[in-house]
Motif scaffolding. Structure first.
Motif, PDB file in Angstrom:
ATOM      1  N   GLU A  40       0.825  -1.208   0.000  1.00 44.82           N
ATOM      2  CA  GLU A  40       0.000   0.000   0.000  1.00 44.82           C
ATOM      3  C   GLU A  40       0.860   1.258   0.000  1.00 44.82           C
ATOM      4  O   GLU A  40       0.594   2.196  -0.753  1.00 44.82           O
ATOM      5  N   SER A  41       1.888   1.280   0.833  1.00 47.03           N
ATOM      6  CA  SER A  41       2.735   2.470   0.894  1.00 47.03           C
ATOM      7  C   SER A  41       3.493   2.655  -0.417  1.00 47.03           C
ATOM      8  O   SER A  41       3.652   3.780  -0.890  1.00 47.03           O
ATOM      9  N   ARG A  42       3.937   1.568  -1.037  1.00 48.20           N
ATOM     10  CA  ARG A  42       4.612   1.680  -2.339  1.00 48.20           C
ATOM     11  C   ARG A  42       3.644   2.167  -3.410  1.00 48.20           C
ATOM     12  O   ARG A  42       4.019   2.976  -4.258  1.00 48.20           O
ATOM     13  N   CYS A  43       2.427   1.683  -3.377  1.00 48.68           N
ATOM     14  CA  CYS A  43       1.414   2.094  -4.345  1.00 48.68           C
ATOM     15  C   CYS A  43       1.139   3.595  -4.221  1.00 48.68           C
ATOM     16  O   CYS A  43       1.085   4.315  -5.230  1.00 48.68           O
ATOM     17  N   ILE A  44       0.978   4.076  -3.018  1.00 48.72           N
ATOM     18  CA  ILE A  44       0.719   5.504  -2.783  1.00 48.72           C
ATOM     19  C   ILE A  44       1.903   6.341  -3.253  1.00 48.72           C
ATOM     20  O   ILE A  44       1.730   7.375  -3.919  1.00 48.72           O
ATOM     21  N   GLU A  45       3.102   5.905  -2.935  1.00 46.49           N
ATOM     22  CA  GLU A  45       4.304   6.645  -3.329  1.00 46.49           C
ATOM     23  C   GLU A  45       4.482   6.663  -4.845  1.00 46.49           C
ATOM     24  O   GLU A  45       4.805   7.689  -5.441  1.00 46.49           O
ATOM     25  N   ILE A  46       4.264   5.526  -5.491  1.00 47.43           N
ATOM     26  CA  ILE A  46       4.382   5.455  -6.950  1.00 47.43           C
ATOM     27  C   ILE A  46       3.335   6.343  -7.604  1.00 47.43           C
ATOM     28  O   ILE A  46       3.640   7.073  -8.554  1.00 47.43           O
ATOM     29  N   ARG A  47       2.111   6.337  -7.101  1.00 44.60           N
ATOM     30  CA  ARG A  47       1.071   7.192  -7.673  1.00 44.60           C
ATOM     31  C   ARG A  47       1.445   8.666  -7.548  1.00 44.60           C
ATOM     32  O   ARG A  47       1.260   9.450  -8.475  1.00 44.60           O
ATOM     33  N   ARG A  48       1.995   9.046  -6.406  1.00 44.34           N
ATOM     34  CA  ARG A  48       2.422  10.431  -6.199  1.00 44.34           C
ATOM     35  C   ARG A  48       3.518  10.810  -7.187  1.00 44.34           C
ATOM     36  O   ARG A  48       3.479  11.868  -7.811  1.00 44.34           O
ATOM     37  N   LYS A  49       4.482   9.914  -7.358  1.00 44.98           N
ATOM     38  CA  LYS A  49       5.578  10.187  -8.289  1.00 44.98           C
ATOM     39  C   LYS A  49       5.086  10.239  -9.735  1.00 44.98           C
ATOM     40  O   LYS A  49       5.569  11.046 -10.534  1.00 44.98           O
ATOM     41  N   LEU A  50       4.140   9.384 -10.069  1.00 49.36           N
ATOM     42  CA  LEU A  50       3.579   9.404 -11.420  1.00 49.36           C
ATOM     43  C   LEU A  50       2.831  10.715 -11.682  1.00 49.36           C
ATOM     44  O   LEU A  50       2.919  11.269 -12.782  1.00 49.36           O
TER      45      LEU A  50
END
Length: 118
Positions: A40-50
Motif C-alpha cells: 500500500e505504501s509503495r502504491c501511494i508513493e508510486i502514484r504520487r511520483k507518477l
C-alpha cells in the motif's frame, strides 16, 4: 482533456491482489493485518511520483493519468515476470511513458480539430 482508460480495459478479479504482490514480492507469504502495508505504501508513493511525472510534462490532468497508469499496471502485472526487475517502479514509468504518448497524440488531434473549426 481528461484521461480515459484504454479501450476494453477491464480489471479482472484479483487484479489488485496481483498488483500488491507485484509491489511486494514477499507479500504472498505474509499473514496478518500488516500483510498489505508495504504494498500500500509503495502504491501511494508510486502514484504520487507518477502524478509529478505527468505534471512536469504539462498534463493538466496528471492525477487522472497517474491513476490510469496504476489501473493499466494492475491489469497487466500478472503477465510480468517480477524477477526481471530490481525495482518494479521502472515498469510503472514505462507504462506511464506510453500513456503520456497517447495523451499527447489525443491533445494534438484535439488542437488540430479546434483549429480546423476556426
Amino acid at each position: 482533456m481528461s484521461a480515459s482508460p484504454p479501450a476494453g480495459a477491464k480489471l479482472e478479479p484479483g487484479s489488485w491482489e496481483a498488483l500488491f504482490d507485484f509491489l511486494d514480492a514477499a507479500r504472498p507469504g505474509k499473514a496478518g493485518p500488516d500483510r498489505d502495508a508495504l504494498a500500500e505504501s509503495r502504491c501511494i508513493e508510486i502514484r504520487r511520483k507518477l502524478a509529478c511525472f505527468f505534471a512536469a510534462r504539462g498534463c493538466p490532468d496528471a492525477d487522472d493519468l497517474a491513476s490510469d497508469t496504476l489501473l493499466r499496471v494492475a491489469g497487466k502485472c500478472r503477465q510480468v515476470d517480477r524477477r526481471g526487475f530490481a525495482d518494479c517502479t521502472g515498469y510503472f514509468y514505462g507504462v506511464a511513458r506510453n500513456l503520456l504518448h497517447e495523451w499527447q497524440r489525443r491533445a494534438s488531434a484535439d488542437a488540430e480539430g479546434r483549429e480546423s473549426l476556426r
